[in-house]
Design a protein around this motif. Structure first.
Motif, mmCIF file in Angstrom:
data_model
loop_
_atom_site.group_PDB
_atom_site.id
_atom_site.type_symbol
_atom_site.label_atom_id
_atom_site.label_comp_id
_atom_site.label_asym_id
_atom_site.label_seq_id
_atom_site.Cartn_x
_atom_site.Cartn_y
_atom_site.Cartn_z
ATOM 1 N N GLU A 188 41.848 6.375 15.906
ATOM 2 C CA GLU A 188 41.797 6.575 14.451
ATOM 3 C C GLU A 188 40.903 7.751 14.079
ATOM 4 N N GLN A 189 39.739 7.872 14.776
ATOM 5 C CA GLN A 189 38.830 8.977 14.466
ATOM 6 C C GLN A 189 39.452 10.318 14.858
ATOM 7 N N ALA A 190 40.188 10.320 15.969
ATOM 8 C CA ALA A 190 40.852 11.562 16.369
ATOM 9 C C ALA A 190 41.890 11.976 15.325
ATOM 10 N N GLN A 191 42.580 11.005 14.758
ATOM 11 C CA GLN A 191 43.560 11.313 13.711
ATOM 12 C C GLN A 191 42.866 11.868 12.467
ATOM 13 N N ILE A 192 41.714 11.277 12.127
ATOM 14 C CA ILE A 192 40.959 11.761 10.956
ATOM 15 C C ILE A 192 40.485 13.198 11.186
ATOM 16 N N LYS A 193 39.988 13.479 12.396
ATOM 17 C CA LYS A 193 39.473 14.818 12.689
ATOM 18 C C LYS A 193 40.576 15.876 12.633
ATOM 19 N N LYS A 217 39.070 18.680 9.631
ATOM 20 C CA LYS A 217 37.838 17.910 9.397
ATOM 21 C C LYS A 217 36.959 17.846 10.637
ATOM 22 N N GLY A 218 37.560 17.957 11.806
ATOM 23 C CA GLY A 218 36.766 17.894 13.031
ATOM 24 C C GLY A 218 36.151 19.212 13.432
ATOM 25 N N ASP A 219 36.437 20.315 12.705
ATOM 26 C CA ASP A 219 35.868 21.620 13.047
ATOM 27 C C ASP A 219 34.374 21.654 12.755
ATOM 28 N N ILE A 221 30.771 23.887 11.863
ATOM 29 C CA ILE A 221 30.433 24.949 10.926
ATOM 30 C C ILE A 221 30.643 26.314 11.585
ATOM 31 N N GLY A 222 30.342 26.417 12.884
ATOM 32 C CA GLY A 222 30.552 27.678 13.599
ATOM 33 C C GLY A 222 32.017 28.062 13.614
ATOM 34 N N GLU A 223 32.921 27.112 13.847
ATOM 35 C CA GLU A 223 34.353 27.405 13.854
ATOM 36 C C GLU A 223 34.823 27.793 12.451
ATOM 37 N N PHE A 224 34.269 27.142 11.435
ATOM 38 C CA PHE A 224 34.601 27.492 10.040
ATOM 39 C C PHE A 224 34.168 28.920 9.722
ATOM 40 N N LEU A 225 32.959 29.338 10.154
ATOM 41 C CA LEU A 225 32.463 30.691 9.864
ATOM 42 C C LEU A 225 33.282 31.745 10.609
ATOM 43 N N ARG A 226 33.807 31.406 11.799
ATOM 44 C CA ARG A 226 34.654 32.360 12.516
ATOM 45 C C ARG A 226 35.953 32.605 11.722
ATOM 46 N N ALA A 227 36.517 31.546 11.148
ATOM 47 C CA ALA A 227 37.726 31.704 10.327
ATOM 48 C C ALA A 227 37.408 32.477 9.053
ATOM 49 N N VAL A 228 36.222 32.236 8.473
ATOM 50 C CA VAL A 228 35.808 32.965 7.258
ATOM 51 C C VAL A 228 35.662 34.450 7.568
ATOM 52 N N GLN A 259 26.211 23.748 14.747
ATOM 53 C CA GLN A 259 26.726 22.685 15.627
ATOM 54 C C GLN A 259 27.239 21.472 14.852
ATOM 55 N N HIS A 260 26.870 21.327 13.586
ATOM 56 C CA HIS A 260 27.344 20.180 12.814
ATOM 57 C C HIS A 260 28.800 20.373 12.407
ATOM 58 N N SER A 261 29.507 19.237 12.272
ATOM 59 C CA SER A 261 30.929 19.289 11.899
ATOM 60 C C SER A 261 31.123 18.718 10.501
#
Length: 339
Positions: A188-193, A217-219, A221-228, A259-261
């Protein structure tokens, strides 16, 4: 019980066995006493055969009488062989008689078999019965008890609470259920992520440049900033030439480490200084009537900042309010001014 010392502790079976041995010893003592009496009587009349003498003794005496005087060797040997044969026949008759007596004794024991009480009861006593059918039932029960074990199998009282006792079968079932629930929860958590998350942010270089981007949702902050960075690179040269490590994400006046998601912020219902960290859209509190007992429901666009700009302007509002996010620190109420 008879035959038991003061310090003896045993079962009813032990007591029955002791009484039986005592009876046997008593019978042997009587036989020995009778033999002593007969021997004393024989000693009182030396040279005479007494009533009750064994056949072997009589034959030996007759052999001595017949060989008195001169006899040939052949006659002596023949008489000796005859005497020896008669003694062997006598021994065989004695053995046969003893076997018959033993069989009669066993038959009497079966007829007067004693009921063996449950060995778990220290006060149990034995009773005598003469019914052959009941004897057979007792023998069957004894065989079954010996097959199960020395003391049999104790039954369970269904009214006694036993849930606190170790139970390997119950523990195995509980472990299997826990493992099933764990796998279900992870699925279930994998589906949410994997669910999509739309984030409204503002690139801040002194003025705001609002953008919208979609991540999972599982990304982190570092992965989000790379997309930004990829989204802003065509428009902003400083973003295009910097690295992801030099970009900061500021949400509700807190700098969120890379490192936080987003999943972590959502699940923990994280709170910032000026609003919730688990809402990533932009909305304001539109209530027409103010109520101090109800917290304002507002969400502000997070800011993406280049680290060099932050170091130069962190003493100026709004950067002067920013601080590093600490999951252990709790913000009881939201503020938009001051520290």
């Amino acid at each position: 019980m008879a035959g038991m010392g003061d310090g003896y502790v045993g079962t009813a079976q032990d007591a029955v066995r002791i009484r039986r041995l005592e009876k046997q010893r008593e019978a042997e003592r009587r036989k020995i006493q009778e033999l002593k009496s007969k021997t004393a009587s024989s000693n009182g009349q030396p040279g005479l055969l007494q009533f009750g003498s064994s056949t072997s003794e009589i034959l030996e005496t007759a052999f001595k009488k017949e060989t008195v005087g001169l006899v040939t060797r052949e006659e002596y040997v023949e008489k000796r062989v005859n005497i020896k044969n008669k003694i062997e026949e006598e021994e065989k008759e004695k053995l046969l008689k003893l076997q018959q007596e033993e069989e009669e004794l066993q038959l009497q024991k079966l007829k007067k078999r004693k009921i063996k009480a449950d060995p778990r009861l220290s006060f149990a006593d034995d009773f005598e019965i003469d019914n052959e059918e009941e004897d057979e039932e007792i023998k069957n029960e004894e065989s079954e008890r010996l097959r199960r074990g020395k003391f049999g199998k104790l039954g369970k009282d269904p009214t006694v609470e036993t849930s606190f006792l170790p139970d390997s079968e119950r523990e195995a079932e509980e472990q299997a259920e826990r493992e099933r629930l764990r796998k279900q929860w992870l699925l279930e958590q994998a589906q949410i992520k994997n669910e999509p998350l739309e984030i409204t942010y503002s690139y801040w270089d002194g003025t705001g440049h609002r953008r919208v981007i979609q991540v999972r949702k599982g990304d982190t902050i570092g992965e989000f900033l790379r997309a930004v960075q990829q989204q802003l690179a065509p428009e902003f040269r400083e973003v295009r030439t910097t690295s992801v490590e030099n970009l900061l994400y500021v949400k509700e006046d807190l700098i969120i480490p890379h490192q936080h998601s987003f999943y972590e912020l959502i699940v923990n219902k994280a709170r910032g200084k000026s609003g919730p960290l688990f809402h990533f859209d932009v909305h304001e509190d539109v209530r027409t009537t103010a109520d101090a007992t109800i917290e304002k429901d507002e969400s502000h666009a997070g800011k993406v900042v280049e680290r060099h700009w932050y170091e130069k302007n962190k003493h100026i509002f709004p950067a002067s309010r920013w601080e590093i996010y600490d999951p252990t620190k709790k913000w009881e109420r939201y503020t938009i001014h001051g520290d």
